[in-house]
Design an enzyme around this catalytic site. Sequence first.
Site, short mmCIF file in Angstrom:
data_model
loop_
_atom_site.label_atom_id
_atom_site.label_comp_id
_atom_site.label_asym_id
_atom_site.label_seq_id
_atom_site.Cartn_x
_atom_site.Cartn_y
_atom_site.Cartn_z
N GLU A 36 0.83 -1.21 0.00
CA GLU A 36 0.00 0.00 0.00
C GLU A 36 0.87 1.27 0.00
O GLU A 36 0.38 2.34 0.32
CB GLU A 36 -0.94 0.02 1.21
CG GLU A 36 -1.95 -1.12 1.26
CD GLU A 36 -3.11 -1.00 0.27
OE1 GLU A 36 -3.16 0.02 -0.46
OE2 GLU A 36 -3.95 -1.91 0.22
N HIS A 89 -3.10 1.41 8.41
CA HIS A 89 -4.15 0.64 7.75
C HIS A 89 -4.24 -0.71 8.45
O HIS A 89 -3.23 -1.37 8.66
CB HIS A 89 -3.83 0.43 6.27
CG HIS A 89 -4.64 -0.65 5.64
ND1 HIS A 89 -6.02 -0.62 5.61
CD2 HIS A 89 -4.29 -1.84 5.09
CE1 HIS A 89 -6.47 -1.72 5.04
NE2 HIS A 89 -5.44 -2.49 4.72
N HIS A 139 -7.34 -4.11 9.69
CA HIS A 139 -8.59 -4.83 9.37
C HIS A 139 -9.40 -5.07 10.64
O HIS A 139 -9.51 -6.22 11.10
CB HIS A 139 -8.25 -6.18 8.71
CG HIS A 139 -7.39 -6.09 7.47
ND1 HIS A 139 -6.64 -7.15 6.99
CD2 HIS A 139 -7.16 -5.06 6.62
CE1 HIS A 139 -6.00 -6.78 5.88
NE2 HIS A 139 -6.29 -5.51 5.64
N HIS A 162 -12.95 -4.37 3.51
CA HIS A 162 -11.50 -4.51 3.58
C HIS A 162 -10.94 -4.07 4.94
O HIS A 162 -10.39 -4.89 5.66
CB HIS A 162 -10.85 -3.73 2.43
CG HIS A 162 -9.35 -3.83 2.40
ND1 HIS A 162 -8.59 -3.47 1.33
CD2 HIS A 162 -8.45 -4.23 3.35
CE1 HIS A 162 -7.31 -3.66 1.59
NE2 HIS A 162 -7.21 -4.12 2.81
O1 2HA Z 1 -0.55 -5.07 3.40
O2 2HA Z 1 -3.59 -5.12 4.30
O3 2HA Z 1 -4.34 -3.94 2.05
C1 2HA Z 1 -1.60 -5.93 3.50
C2 2HA Z 1 -2.86 -5.22 3.36
C3 2HA Z 1 -3.17 -4.64 2.04
ZN ZN Z 2 -5.55 -4.39 3.98
#
Ligand code: 2HA
Ligand code: ZN
Length: 269
Positions: free
Chosen positions: A118, A141, A143, A214
């Site tokens: 990313e 970022h 999840h 995502h």
């Molecule tokens: O790097 O989460 O969106 C792994 C991720 C990509």
């Molecule tokens: Zn991701």
Amino acid sequence: MSILDGRPALAAEIEKVAEVAGYLWEKGWAERNGGNITVNITAQVDDAIRALPAITESRPIGFHLPHLEGCYFYCKGTNRRMRDLARQPMQNGSVIRILPDCESYVIIADADVPPTSELPSHLAMHDYLLAKGSPYRACVHTHPIELVALSHNKEWLKKDVATKVLWSMIPETKAFCPRGLGIVPYMLPGSKELAEATIKAVDDNYDVVLWEKHGVFAVDMDAMAAFDQIDVLNKSALIYIAAKNLGFTPDGMTDAQMQEISRVFKLPK
Ligand code: 2HA
Ligand code: ZN
């Protein structure tokens, strides 16, 4: 030898990244290599670092980012695990220097650990933040399970529907995530489109953006502050889901109660 040796200010920034990486793993938000963190460390870079030779050839970013000339970033490595980064941040991430062309970079320390997939979206965000004069230096970022679950329903993806419900679960959420949750519809991970849509959402005055089906992308002063904003939002999602599991839809704080929070805490929204 590590670039962090004898550099307490730089080491402190990287320690925050490592601590956050550990939390992401413990929360179950960072399966396998999931998620990434980048931090603009230019303010912690000294002349000796500026004089360090590149340890890799130059590599393209995929964007022209005019505000990043001569900037330095710590980046999680691609395919590296948050749980490993938590213990060994310089073996699962690296420091890069942006070259004068503003569209390529080299790794300068500690080893050739290629940055996150990313990277284009992270660096484009850092470029945008600098252009705007923002003091924010970190992008996270990850999840988060419950926030991603909400994103699987179109109703929750309408503008500020999730923000309003999440803010109303507990007063702290509005106080500590005062801009709410921006929304970006599903786009290919790592794509330019996703990077551009995320910047547009931050420009629309959000610090945390939900990527449909995502994860989330958050910006703040440092990795810890960006993590905290995600954490308070996901806590609210957990409270909502806990109430649903008890068999009812939670009332939420009233509009008047939320307006009072904004007034007393002098919040932007
Ligand atoms: O790097 O989460 O969106 C792994 C991720 C990509
Ligand atoms: Zn991701």
